[in-house]
Scaffold this motif. Structure first.
Motif, short mmCIF file in Angstrom:
data_model
loop_
_atom_site.label_atom_id
_atom_site.label_comp_id
_atom_site.label_asym_id
_atom_site.label_seq_id
_atom_site.Cartn_x
_atom_site.Cartn_y
_atom_site.Cartn_z
N SER A 106 0.82 -1.21 0.00
CA SER A 106 0.00 0.00 0.00
C SER A 106 0.85 1.26 0.00
O SER A 106 0.33 2.35 -0.24
CB SER A 106 -0.92 0.01 1.23
N ILE A 163 -8.30 -6.01 0.09
CA ILE A 163 -9.18 -5.13 0.86
C ILE A 163 -8.39 -4.35 1.89
O ILE A 163 -8.57 -3.13 2.05
CB ILE A 163 -10.29 -5.96 1.54
N MET A 164 -7.48 -5.01 2.57
CA MET A 164 -6.65 -4.33 3.57
C MET A 164 -5.73 -3.30 2.92
O MET A 164 -5.53 -2.20 3.45
CB MET A 164 -5.84 -5.35 4.36
N THR A 166 -6.31 -1.61 0.19
CA THR A 166 -7.12 -0.45 -0.17
C THR A 166 -7.45 0.40 1.05
O THR A 166 -7.44 1.63 0.99
CB THR A 166 -8.42 -0.91 -0.85
N PHE A 167 -7.71 -0.26 2.17
CA PHE A 167 -7.99 0.48 3.41
C PHE A 167 -6.77 1.29 3.84
O PHE A 167 -6.89 2.46 4.21
CB PHE A 167 -8.39 -0.49 4.51
N SER A 170 -6.34 4.37 1.54
CA SER A 170 -7.35 5.42 1.64
C SER A 170 -7.48 6.00 3.04
O SER A 170 -8.06 7.07 3.19
CB SER A 170 -8.72 4.86 1.21
N THR A 171 -6.92 5.35 4.04
CA THR A 171 -7.15 5.79 5.42
C THR A 171 -5.87 6.26 6.11
O THR A 171 -5.88 7.26 6.83
CB THR A 171 -7.77 4.64 6.25
N SER A 199 -6.37 0.90 12.25
CA SER A 199 -6.93 -0.04 11.28
C SER A 199 -7.82 -1.09 11.94
O SER A 199 -8.04 -2.16 11.38
CB SER A 199 -5.79 -0.74 10.52
N VAL A 202 -10.89 -2.58 9.70
CA VAL A 202 -10.57 -3.57 8.67
C VAL A 202 -9.97 -4.82 9.29
O VAL A 202 -10.21 -5.95 8.81
CB VAL A 202 -9.63 -2.97 7.60
#
Length: 303
Positions: A106, A163-164, A166-167, A170-171, A199, A202
């Protein structure tokens, strides 16, 4: 100066509010009523099921399904302990490993980000198949009849890793990581003290997904487990259902013991197994749900 009260843009009329309440009540009933029906059918006498079918108000109740299921309660408790142990260990290891994989890919400044992202995505599209999996776990790793054979296959789910990732993208704002680095924190310290606390939503979601996957898994036990004391709960239940079905389908045995086979539950036993199997998930779910809607990063970035 006159101040006039204005309606909020997100407000709804009383009629729309009532309609939304009715809609969500209907959706809740759609989710809850099947579970209630399963519990009721598990307590329904087999003759009543044959005569009247499934019903929320059965004519005859019976505990014979649970009595048959818990005749050897030691085996059930052993299977419960195996499933709980595998689920807890697998979920904890899986969430940590998926987070350790998702966080580096990420980061825009990670030089091998593209390679490891493609490597993970490739495993979603292609796999070696069942035969190669069996050979690797039995001949290569020697995990036949081992608890690790139940944990490793479900340890990392590529879709959950994405999914993680992307979190995190974006976060977790890059300024947070940069601020921690300026303060002297290393990468592991940043991950443990900054990224993970922000986090929790998620992480809890992935923990729930992993918990359900481990708890419902029976196929890996079919492939790799030979000892009955290492059977997880779901596989043990499948064995019980298959044994009862075999007794009912065996014509010679049915002719020798007609009374025994008549008293054996079928549908009610399957529903009793469903009730026993889904109990822990219903208990665990509320502890994860509270993290789903929390915005833990609100206000975490300065100025």
């Amino acid at each position: 100066m006159e101040i006039r009260a204005t309606r909020r843009d997100n407000s709804v009329s009383p009629i729309a509010n009532a309609a939304l309440h009715l809609l969500f009540i209907a959706l809740s009933l759609v989710c809850v009523l099947p579970v209630v029906l399963v519990a009721i059918v598990s307590l329904t006498h087999n003759d009543s099921l044959l005569e009247n079918g499934y019903s929320f108000f059965p004519e005859r109740l019976s505990w014979i399904a649970y009595e048959s299921l818990f005749t050897d309660y030691g085996t059930i408790l052993g299977a419960y302990s195996v499933s709980i142990g595998i689920t807890v260990v697998g979920t904890l290891l899986g969430v940590v490993l998926m987070a350790l994989y998702a966080y580096p890919i990420s980061r825009a400044d990670y030089p091998y980000r593209g390679f490891f992202t493609f490597f993970l995505f490739f495993t979603m599209l292609f796999s070696g198949g069942l035969v190669s999996k069996y050979i690797v776990y039995t001949k290569g790793l020697g995990l036949t009849d081992s608890y690790f054979a139940l944990i490793l296959p479900l340890l990392i789910a590529p879709f959950n890793v994405f999914i993680m990732r992307t979190f995190f993208q974006s976060t977790i704002h890059p300024s947070l990581v940069e601020s921690a680095r300026i303060d002297g924190a290393g990468e592991l310290r940043i991950f443990a003290r900054v990224v993970l606390p922000l986090s929790l939503p998620v992480m809890a979601t992935m923990a729930l997904f992993s918990t359900i996957a481990y708890w419902n898994d029976w196929f890996n036990a079919l492939l790799f487990i030979r000892s009955e004391d290492k059977y997880p709960l779901q596989y043990l239940m499948i064995r019980v259902i298959n044994d009862i079905q075999f007794l009912r389908d065996n014509v010679a045995l049915a002719a020798q013991n007609p009374a025994l086979l008549e008293n054996l539950p079928n549908e009610s036993l399957q529903m009793a197994m469903a009730v026993v199997g889904m109990g822990p998930i219903l208990v665990v779910y509320p502890f994860f749900q509270k993290y789903f809607v929390k915005g833990l990063t609100v206000g975490a970035i300065k100025g």
